[in-house]
Design a protein around this motif. Structure first.
Motif, PDB file in Angstrom:
ATOM      1  N   PHE B 249       3.618 -20.161  -5.431  1.00 27.42           N
ATOM      2  CA  PHE B 249       2.898 -20.165  -6.704  1.00 27.42           C
ATOM      3  C   PHE B 249       1.648 -21.056  -6.614  1.00 27.42           C
ATOM      4  CE2 PHE B 249       2.435 -22.106 -10.992  1.00 27.42           C
ATOM      5  CZ  PHE B 249       2.016 -20.964 -11.653  1.00 27.42           C
ATOM      6  N   VAL B 250       1.825 -22.232  -6.045  1.00 31.97           N
ATOM      7  CA  VAL B 250       0.687 -23.165  -5.928  1.00 31.97           C
ATOM      8  C   VAL B 250      -0.369 -22.581  -4.980  1.00 31.97           C
ATOM      9  CG1 VAL B 250      -0.008 -25.504  -5.291  1.00 31.97           C
ATOM     10  CG2 VAL B 250       2.149 -25.140  -6.435  1.00 31.97           C
ATOM     11  N   LEU B 251       0.095 -21.938  -3.918  1.00 31.33           N
ATOM     12  CA  LEU B 251      -0.860 -21.321  -2.978  1.00 31.33           C
ATOM     13  C   LEU B 251      -1.645 -20.203  -3.662  1.00 31.33           C
ATOM     14  CD1 LEU B 251       1.020 -21.142   0.432  1.00 31.33           C
ATOM     15  CD2 LEU B 251      -0.939 -22.538  -0.147  1.00 31.33           C
ATOM     16  N   ALA B 252      -0.958 -19.465  -4.525  1.00 30.35           N
ATOM     17  CA  ALA B 252      -1.656 -18.395  -5.267  1.00 30.35           C
ATOM     18  C   ALA B 252      -2.755 -19.001  -6.148  1.00 30.35           C
ATOM     19  CB  ALA B 252      -0.660 -17.615  -6.121  1.00 30.35           C
ATOM     20  N   ILE B 253      -2.438 -20.136  -6.763  1.00 29.55           N
ATOM     21  CA  ILE B 253      -3.454 -20.822  -7.580  1.00 29.55           C
ATOM     22  C   ILE B 253      -4.623 -21.248  -6.688  1.00 29.55           C
ATOM     23  CG2 ILE B 253      -3.907 -22.899  -8.966  1.00 29.55           C
ATOM     24  CD1 ILE B 253      -0.975 -22.680  -9.914  1.00 29.55           C
ATOM     25  N   ALA B 254      -4.266 -21.770  -5.518  1.00 26.56           N
ATOM     26  CA  ALA B 254      -5.309 -22.220  -4.585  1.00 26.56           C
ATOM     27  C   ALA B 254      -6.181 -21.052  -4.140  1.00 26.56           C
ATOM     28  CB  ALA B 254      -4.662 -22.884  -3.376  1.00 26.56           C
ATOM     29  N   VAL B 255      -5.562 -19.905  -3.940  1.00 27.22           N
ATOM     30  CA  VAL B 255      -6.333 -18.711  -3.548  1.00 27.22           C
ATOM     31  C   VAL B 255      -7.330 -18.363  -4.666  1.00 27.22           C
ATOM     32  CG1 VAL B 255      -6.153 -16.216  -3.141  1.00 27.22           C
ATOM     33  CG2 VAL B 255      -4.639 -17.772  -1.945  1.00 27.22           C
ATOM     34  N   GLY B 256      -6.854 -18.477  -5.917  1.00 25.88           N
ATOM     35  CA  GLY B 256      -7.755 -18.248  -7.061  1.00 25.88           C
ATOM     36  C   GLY B 256      -8.941 -19.196  -7.010  1.00 25.88           C
ATOM     37  N   GLY B 257      -8.661 -20.459  -6.723  1.00 30.66           N
ATOM     38  CA  GLY B 257      -9.733 -21.458  -6.603  1.00 30.66           C
ATOM     39  C   GLY B 257     -10.697 -21.107  -5.481  1.00 30.66           C
ATOM     40  N   ALA B 258     -10.136 -20.638  -4.363  1.00 27.91           N
ATOM     41  CA  ALA B 258     -10.981 -20.278  -3.215  1.00 27.91           C
ATOM     42  C   ALA B 258     -11.867 -19.082  -3.545  1.00 27.91           C
ATOM     43  CB  ALA B 258     -10.103 -19.968  -2.005  1.00 27.91           C
ATOM     44  N   VAL B 259     -11.316 -18.149  -4.327  1.00 32.96           N
ATOM     45  CA  VAL B 259     -12.100 -16.955  -4.716  1.00 32.96           C
ATOM     46  C   VAL B 259     -13.291 -17.380  -5.596  1.00 32.96           C
ATOM     47  CG1 VAL B 259     -12.028 -14.832  -6.090  1.00 32.96           C
ATOM     48  CG2 VAL B 259     -10.205 -15.320  -4.481  1.00 32.96           C
ATOM     49  N   ILE B 260     -13.013 -18.278  -6.547  1.00 34.59           N
ATOM     50  CA  ILE B 260     -14.102 -18.771  -7.413  1.00 34.59           C
ATOM     51  C   ILE B 260     -15.150 -19.478  -6.559  1.00 34.59           C
ATOM     52  CG2 ILE B 260     -14.655 -20.466  -9.216  1.00 34.59           C
ATOM     53  CD1 ILE B 260     -11.940 -19.770 -10.467  1.00 34.59           C
ATOM     54  N   ASN B 261     -14.660 -20.281  -5.645  1.00 38.22           N
ATOM     55  CA  ASN B 261     -15.549 -21.004  -4.735  1.00 38.22           C
ATOM     56  C   ASN B 261     -16.418 -20.031  -3.936  1.00 38.22           C
ATOM     57  OD1 ASN B 261     -16.589 -23.190  -3.480  1.00 38.22           O
ATOM     58  ND2 ASN B 261     -14.738 -23.795  -2.425  1.00 38.22           N
ATOM     59  N   PHE B 262     -15.771 -18.962  -3.485  1.00 37.17           N
ATOM     60  CA  PHE B 262     -16.481 -17.948  -2.695  1.00 37.17           C
ATOM     61  C   PHE B 262     -17.615 -17.330  -3.512  1.00 37.17           C
ATOM     62  CE2 PHE B 262     -16.955 -13.459  -1.631  1.00 37.17           C
ATOM     63  CZ  PHE B 262     -17.316 -13.552  -0.303  1.00 37.17           C
ATOM     64  N   HIS B 263     -17.299 -16.966  -4.759  1.00 39.54           N
ATOM     65  CA  HIS B 263     -18.324 -16.340  -5.601  1.00 39.54           C
ATOM     66  C   HIS B 263     -19.449 -17.309  -5.950  1.00 39.54           C
ATOM     67  CE1 HIS B 263     -16.772 -12.366  -6.082  1.00 39.54           C
ATOM     68  NE2 HIS B 263     -15.555 -12.856  -6.223  1.00 39.54           N
ATOM     69  N   LEU B 264     -19.115 -18.590  -5.955  1.00 41.66           N
ATOM     70  CA  LEU B 264     -20.149 -19.588  -6.247  1.00 41.66           C
ATOM     71  C   LEU B 264     -21.202 -19.656  -5.145  1.00 41.66           C
ATOM     72  CD1 LEU B 264     -18.479 -22.796  -7.712  1.00 41.66           C
ATOM     73  CD2 LEU B 264     -20.330 -21.506  -8.703  1.00 41.66           C
ATOM     74  N   ILE B 265     -20.740 -19.470  -3.907  1.00 43.29           N
ATOM     75  CA  ILE B 265     -21.678 -19.722  -2.798  1.00 43.29           C
ATOM     76  C   ILE B 265     -22.119 -18.468  -2.048  1.00 43.29           C
ATOM     77  CG2 ILE B 265     -20.888 -22.094  -2.466  1.00 43.29           C
ATOM     78  CD1 ILE B 265     -19.333 -21.114  -0.031  1.00 43.29           C
TER      79      ILE B 265
END
Lengths: 217, 483
Positions: B249-265
């Motif tokens: 579950f926490v990793l899924a949240i982290a993946v969400g964070g990474a996706v947002i990060n990806f779209h930012l840059i």
């Protein structure tokens, strides 16, 4: 030994990656022909709007050229503005503004031509887009499609349009078309036949509001 | 060969009957061997499946044992780690508090001495009677003479003197009492200090006792693990599965964070590396953004490893402290640099978006429309920059659930493996039984096909049995008569 193998594998990987680098095939190439003959010059304001719209939809890597259709259009001299948008989005935006200014300048000072060499313009468009090596090629013809060649000009040439989309924009009805609509229909049918026999796809858009859906294709 | 070739005459019923008789006869003749063949074939298949099922069951046992071993080993390591930490805490408490104990003892002694001194000072001393009281007593014993004014004067003087002396003594007594009360008042802060220090000692001792209780509990678990009890295995297995789902579950949240990060840059990266080239169908700016995020993740993992928060790479954990601390600073510096780069890219993204919007407005409105400058635009810019800076550090903590996920994954795979193998074993047993019963069914079908010869056989046998019985009866009668 293991170290050497690892180094070799690393180099091989780098070469493979470098080899895989390629131009994105979905870059677009658009060539727009603007009829400047006779009374059609009055329609150029609309053409300007179309150009601006196309500019707003194009992305870095895409190519765009606008050329006039006059007495002899198979010439680079008739290209009003041409551009291949740079990879950097900020530079591409600057190029769009410069392009727009060039077209504005042309529209302000345009003089009507005596003849209408659409085929020559098409040949020039095919040549330019082929050189541009873009993934998807579109030729836009902003004209009433009434070709009027000067004596001596040979334009009975088959068009090689394989992989090209040809869109006729704002095909206005002439006075004679109103008397006999068959003339208009025959004109459209003739161009459709020429394009499709050359391997291209043909579309007519008179309502410029629909241009958005055409440009998305 | 067509159906007509099989016909003996024009009558299909007759031909069918002839064929039925011929085939029945042939099948009847081959009956015993056919039965044996069918039985043998079904038995072979049945045995093959049964043996396979047995092998699978043995594999299940082996896998279960292996799972148990791994689980207990992991549990043992974890318990050791927890106990080690608890001992570290106890050690810290003991060091901190017992190191201060001599000073505390000295302070307490000093306070007690001060209290004692004050106590001594505050003891009530009864005022000593004046020395001349005895003289007064002697005068008082003088026989009184009536009308002697001398004696009366003396006694009056004595009375006055006594009143004065009494007043003075009372005053002195009051003063001394006041002093004693002052001493007693001065004792209050000492008492309070002593009480505070004793409370602190009590708190420390209680904390130590609590720690020791926790250690006892962990030690019990550890002993249970070392004894390889089923309870320990069940407990660890349940814990491992829970950990698996939580970490997932926490990793899924982290993946969400990474996706947002990806779209930012990803978009501003095209300003650096271009956005039209591609590697294996993926745009190079997207790949570059992904690589940056992956490098951040790797740096975060190494940083957590160097801080000894996680133990995914034993090599880093085994480094000496000096090198490890250097690595901590190195990884942190790289991470900080990348976070700053991301914040810069997020800012660039906002600029590009604004520029795009301005160009679009210029082109679509033929230059007449002016871009309306939003005065609150800085909020989104700041938010993007903040996210760009924070997300790399937030992603750093992915190392913790990742470690848990990796460790619990082994248990989950083991459990899943056992479930799959159990299903396979069950299916093999079912197939074996199906093969066995198919053989029996085929034998019955075979007999059903040759029901006519079998009926004749039974009839013949019955007639023969009856005739044999009759012969036996006749023989019996004959032998009986002869006898």
């Amino acid at each position: 030994m293991i170290k050497r193998t690892l180094h070799a594998a690393l180099l091989l990987g780098l070469f493979l990656l470098a080899g895989c680098s390629e131009q994105v095939p979905n870059t677009r190439g658009v060539y727009m022909l603007m009829d400047t003959s006779g009374t059609y010059t009055q329609e150029l304001k609309q053409a300007q709007r179309v150009i601006n719209y196309i500019l707003s939809t194009l992305q870095p890597g895409d190519s765009f050229a606008v050329a006039r259709v006059d007495t002899g259009s198979f010439s680079e001299k008739d290209i009003i503005a041409k551009v291949r948008f740079e990879d950097r989005p900020s530079r591409a935006n600057q190029q769009k503004r410069v392009f727009r200014d060039k077209v504005d300048k042309f529209v302000k000072g345009v003089k009507p031509s005596s003849y209408t060499d659409i085929t020559g313009g098409m040949l020039q468009a095919i040549e330019w887009l082929t050189e541009a090596r873009t993934g998807k090629n579109t030729i836009l013809i902003f004209s009433d499609l009434k070709e009027d060649l000067k004596e001596g000009y040979v334009r009975d040439i088959p068009l090689q349009l394989s992989g090209f989309s040809v869109v006729a924009l704002n095909v206005t009805k002439l006075r004679s078309d109103n008397i006999d609509p068959r003339e208009y229909l025959n004109r459209l049918a003739l161009w459709q036949e020429r394009v499709e026999s050359g391997g291209g796809s043909w579309q007519v858009v008179n309502d410029l509001e629909r241009l958005e859906s055409v440009m998305k294709l | 060969m067509s159906f007509s070739d099989l016909m003996f005459s024009g009558n299909p019923v007759l031909s069918g009957f002839v064929w039925f008789v011929v085939l029945s006869a042939a099948l009847y003749i081959a009956r015993v061997h056919a039965h044996k063949a069918i039985k043998l074939a079904s038995l072979t298949v049945h045995n093959a499946f049964r043996l396979s099922a047995r092998s699978v069951m043995m594999a299940i046992d082996r896998l279960a044992n292996r799972n148990k071993e791994v689980l207990l080993n992991q549990g043992r390591l974890e318990a050791e780690r927890i106990i080690e930490r608890e001992f570290d805490r106890v050690d810290a408490i003991v060091r901190r508090d017992l190191a201060e104990y001599p000073a505390l003892h000295r302070e307490l002694s000093e306070e007690v001495v001060k209290l004692d001194e004050d106590y001594q000072r505050s003891i009530e001393v009864p005022p000593s009677p004046p020395g001349w009281v005895k003289a007064v007593e002697a005068v008082a014993k003088i026989p009184s003479t009536k009308g002697d004014p001398m004696v009366g004067n003396v006694l009056e003087d004595i009375h006055q003197s006594l009143i004065k002396a009494n007043t003075k003594a009372t005053e002195e007594y009051r003063q001394s009492s006041h002093k004693r009360h002052q001493h007693l008042t001065r004792m209050m802060p000492h008492w309070r200090k002593i009480q505070h220090q004793l409370n602190q000692v009590d708190k420390n001792v209680t904390s130590l006792l609590e720690r020791s209780t926790t250690i006892d509990r962990h030690m019990e678990e550890y002993e249970s693990i070392m004894k390889k009890t089923d309870r320990a295995e069940r407990m660890l297995s349940s814990s491992s599965l829970t950990q698996f789902f939580i970490s997932l579950f926490v990793l899924a949240i982290a993946v969400g964070g990474a996706v947002i990060n990806f779209h930012l840059i990803a978009r501003p990266m095209s300003e650096m590396v271009g956005g039209t080239s591609a590697i294996m169908g993926f745009q190079i700016n997207n790949i570059a953004a992904l690589v940056i995020i992956l490098v951040e993740l790797a740096m975060g993992l190494f940083l957590m490893e160097s801080l000894r928060i996680t133990r995914l790479f034993p090599v880093i954990g085994a480094l000496n402290d000096k090198t490890r601390i250097r690595m901590v600073w190195t990884f942190f510096s790289i991470l900080l640099f990348l976070a700053l780069v991301e914040a810069g890219l997020a800012f660039m993204r906002e600029i590009l978006m604004e520029e795009d919007a301005a160009t679009r407005a210029l082109l679509r409105d033929e230059g007449s429309a002016q871009m309306v400058q939003n005065s609150y635009l800085w909020i989104t810019t700041a938010a993007q920059m903040g996210l760009g800076f924070i997300l790399p550090f937030a992603l750093m903590f992915v190392a913790i659930p990742l470690e848990t996920f990796v460790h619990s994954l082994r248990t989950v795979f083991g459990v899943l493996g056992i479930v799959v193998l159990r299903i396979v074993a069950w299916m093999l047993r079912i197939l074996g039984n199906i093969a066995n019963y198919t053989g029996t069914t085929l034998i019955h079908i075979y007999d059903l096909l040759i029901f006519a010869p079998l009926g004749i056989e039974r009839l013949v046998k019955s007639i023969r049995a009856q005739s044999d019985k009759k012969e036996d009866d006749v023989d019996a009668v004959n032998y009986g008569g002869a006898a």
